[in-house]
Design a protein around this motif. Structure first.
Motif, short mmCIF file in Angstrom:
data_model
loop_
_atom_site.label_atom_id
_atom_site.label_comp_id
_atom_site.label_asym_id
_atom_site.label_seq_id
_atom_site.Cartn_x
_atom_site.Cartn_y
_atom_site.Cartn_z
N ALA A 7 -26.90 38.50 45.21
CA ALA A 7 -25.37 38.70 45.14
C ALA A 7 -25.11 37.80 43.83
O ALA A 7 -24.21 38.07 43.15
CB ALA A 7 -24.89 37.81 46.18
N LEU A 8 -25.64 36.74 43.68
CA LEU A 8 -25.64 35.68 42.60
C LEU A 8 -25.83 35.98 41.01
O LEU A 8 -24.99 36.18 40.37
CB LEU A 8 -26.85 34.49 42.74
CG LEU A 8 -26.86 33.72 41.37
CD1 LEU A 8 -25.47 32.68 41.14
CD2 LEU A 8 -28.25 32.68 41.40
N GLN B 229 -15.88 32.32 46.81
CA GLN B 229 -15.41 33.54 47.42
C GLN B 229 -14.02 33.68 47.68
O GLN B 229 -13.23 34.59 47.45
CB GLN B 229 -16.16 34.15 48.62
CG GLN B 229 -17.43 34.62 48.40
CD GLN B 229 -18.41 34.77 49.28
OE1 GLN B 229 -18.39 33.86 50.28
NE2 GLN B 229 -19.42 35.26 49.22
N ASP B 230 -13.33 32.49 48.23
CA ASP B 230 -11.85 32.51 48.38
C ASP B 230 -11.42 31.49 47.35
O ASP B 230 -11.22 30.15 47.73
CB ASP B 230 -11.62 31.83 49.88
CG ASP B 230 -11.74 33.14 50.59
OD1 ASP B 230 -11.56 34.16 50.30
OD2 ASP B 230 -12.27 33.09 51.85
N ARG C 296 -19.66 31.59 52.48
CA ARG C 296 -20.06 32.66 53.33
C ARG C 296 -20.24 32.27 54.84
O ARG C 296 -20.94 32.48 55.64
CB ARG C 296 -21.48 33.29 53.03
CG ARG C 296 -21.56 34.06 51.84
CD ARG C 296 -22.78 34.41 51.37
NE ARG C 296 -23.32 33.19 50.67
CZ ARG C 296 -24.52 32.77 50.55
NH1 ARG C 296 -25.40 33.64 51.17
NH2 ARG C 296 -24.77 31.80 50.17
N ASN C 297 -19.08 31.59 55.42
CA ASN C 297 -18.98 31.01 56.65
C ASN C 297 -17.73 31.30 56.90
O ASN C 297 -16.70 30.83 56.33
CB ASN C 297 -19.39 29.58 56.95
CG ASN C 297 -19.46 29.37 58.29
OD1 ASN C 297 -18.57 29.57 58.95
ND2 ASN C 297 -20.28 28.62 58.58
N LYS C 298 -17.37 32.23 57.98
CA LYS C 298 -15.87 32.72 58.35
C LYS C 298 -15.08 31.49 58.82
O LYS C 298 -13.96 31.42 58.57
CB LYS C 298 -16.14 33.90 59.08
CG LYS C 298 -14.87 34.81 59.38
CD LYS C 298 -15.26 35.85 60.05
CE LYS C 298 -13.89 36.53 60.48
NZ LYS C 298 -13.98 37.34 61.80
N GLY C 299 -15.85 30.74 59.63
CA GLY C 299 -15.00 29.46 60.32
C GLY C 299 -14.99 28.18 59.64
O GLY C 299 -13.93 27.50 59.86
N SER D 98 -16.92 28.74 64.95
CA SER D 98 -18.26 28.28 63.99
C SER D 98 -18.91 26.75 64.34
O SER D 98 -19.79 26.64 63.67
CB SER D 98 -17.73 28.53 62.80
OG SER D 98 -17.38 29.72 62.36
N THR D 99 -18.02 25.96 64.91
CA THR D 99 -18.34 24.59 65.05
C THR D 99 -19.28 24.49 66.72
O THR D 99 -19.56 23.26 66.69
CB THR D 99 -17.40 23.63 64.71
OG1 THR D 99 -16.41 23.97 65.62
CG2 THR D 99 -17.04 23.57 63.57
#
Ligand code: SAM
Length: 411
Positions: A282-283, A294-295, A312-315, A350-351
């Motif tokens: 992807a890089l 990404q955001d 790349r972590n949704k939470g 996520s945590t």
């Protein structure tokens, strides 16, 4: 005699005698680096441990081996052939001297720096995040295919497209025609590939990873083979390990010869050649900026909080640089179109396995649904903070309703 398109078991210096002289276009060598260790790795995929030894009597024993190998390799190269020797800080300074001795200092073309990101702690000094690849030619006239990369975002493309000339004082100026209009230069293909290559190290989940210790990425070999050979040329790797060079050569329609002293390496190379798998990066495909941000709108929030972004972590969007009770503090920024409820659930999910005692959620928008939900939040670790823009819009709302009230009273 060793055949083209084969991988061969045995000691490279002995077996090279069975390769026809002056037939090889490019040699890539990734020998043991003089770490004085045995390298081993358990391969989940192949259900066995794969290993090779990098232990030597002393440095001169190691350098004697490398010098003999280089001398044998030189005989095999075509007159316009090139050699790439991969090493690292352990012995690079000695190896360059050997290459000068065997090939001649005037045949040195480049020192390629292969750089990659690492997250491990450096014990002393700077974190080491590169290896060295010495690029030498057999003669002054060697095959080299120019590759180009994109201009950096800061380049003024407009200026680059204009033709230049020297004025009477030898200063470089833009060329103009008799009417004073700028003259466009030749078509530009981009920036010629530099000697610093940023190619990700194979991560433990990479599809092409076979579990061989110190396996190199396909993309690294692809670049080497593309600059130094054409389709149909022969590429030789006398320390082929898991066969990365041979697989890459095959995929690029080149011929290959691999040699290794380990039976496991030969088996794994053969099975990779039967079923080549590469990992797309992807890089490299989307560029560094895309990979890291990404955001993109979340970056300023994280900067204000002095937080390290998480990719790349949704939470979790980041972790504060400062710890709370010796534990990391996770940060999430509510998405533009996201309800507070969903932002909270993502952060808590996520945590779950992380040992965080404090979680921060930055609330970026407000609605009735959110205020109802606010009362139900039970997790003591969680603090919800309004973003600056939300505070500002609440202030404005307040002022508007105050002035409305004043005008109704006075009306
Ligand atoms: C650093 S690894 C190569 C890794 C390889 N580039 C890859 O991507 O998998 C070095 C390899 O050199 C081999 N080797 C060491 N001494 C050798 C010798 N005398 N003859 C042939 N191979 C040798 C080892 O068995 C090992 O597989």
């Amino acid at each position: 005699m060793i055949q083209e398109n084969s991988v061969n078991f045995g000691n490279n210096i002995d077996l090279l005698k069975n390769v026809k002289d002056c037939t090889i276009q490019c040699i890539y060598i990734d020998p043991p680096f003089f770490t004085q260790k045995d390298h081993s790795l358990y391969s989940e995929k192949h259900k066995k441990e794969m290993k090779f030894s990098d232990k030597w009597i002393n440095l001169s024993d190691y350098l004697k081996y490398i010098k003999n190998l280089l001398s044998e390799c030189k005989k095999k190269l075509k007159d316009d052939g090139t050699i790439f020797l991969h090493c690292d800080k352990t012995a690079s300074h000695h190896i360059r001297v050997l290459l000068d001795e065997v090939f001649g200092a005037d045949k040195f073309i480049n020192e390629i720096i292969w750089t990659y990101r690492r997250w491990s702690n450096s014990r002393d000094g700077l974190l080491n995040s590169h290896q060295n690849i010495y690029f030498y030619a057999k003669s002054k006239s060697f095959k080299f295919n120019k590759l180009f990369t994109d201009y950096s975002p800061t380049t003024n493309i407009d200026q680059i497209l204009q033709s230049r000339e020297r004025n009477e004082n030898g200063k470089s100026i833009y060329q103009t025609d008799t009417n004073g209009n700028v003259i466009l230069g030749k078509e530009k293909k981009g920036v010629p590939l530099s000697d610093v290559w940023e190619i990700p190290y194979l991560n433990p989940k990479a599809k092409e990873r076979v579990g061989y210790p110190t396996q190199k990425p396909y993309l690294l070999l692809k670049q080497i083979i593309e600059i130094s050979t054409s389709e149909g040329d022969i590429v030789l790797d006398p320390c082929c390990g898991s066969g990365t060079t041979c697989v890459t050569a095959k995929l690029l329609n080149r011929k290959y010869i691999g040699i290794d002293i380990s039976n496991e390496a030969i088996d794994i190379s053969k099975s990779r050649l039967d079923n080549p798998v590469v990992t797309s990066s992807a890089l490299l495909k989307n560029g560094k900026e895309d990979y890291y941000n990404q955001d993109i709108y979340k970056v300023p929030y994280l900067e204000i909080l002095n937080a390290i972004p998480v990719q790349r972590n949704k939470g979790i969007d980041g972790f504060l640089k400062e710890y709370f009770n010796n534990k990391p503090v996770a940060v999430k920024i509510q998405g533009h179109n996201q309800t507070l409820q969903s932002a909270v659930s993502e952060l808590l999910n996520s945590t779950q396995s992380k040992k965080c005692e404090k979680l921060i959620l930055i609330k970026t928008n407000d609605s009735t649904e959110l205020s109802l939900f606010n009362n139900e939040i039970k997790d003591d670790r969680l603090t919800i903070v309004d973003s600056f823009s939300l505070i500002a819009s609440k202030l404005l709302e307040n002022d508007k309703s105050n002035s409305l009230r004043t005008s109704v009273c006075s009306g």
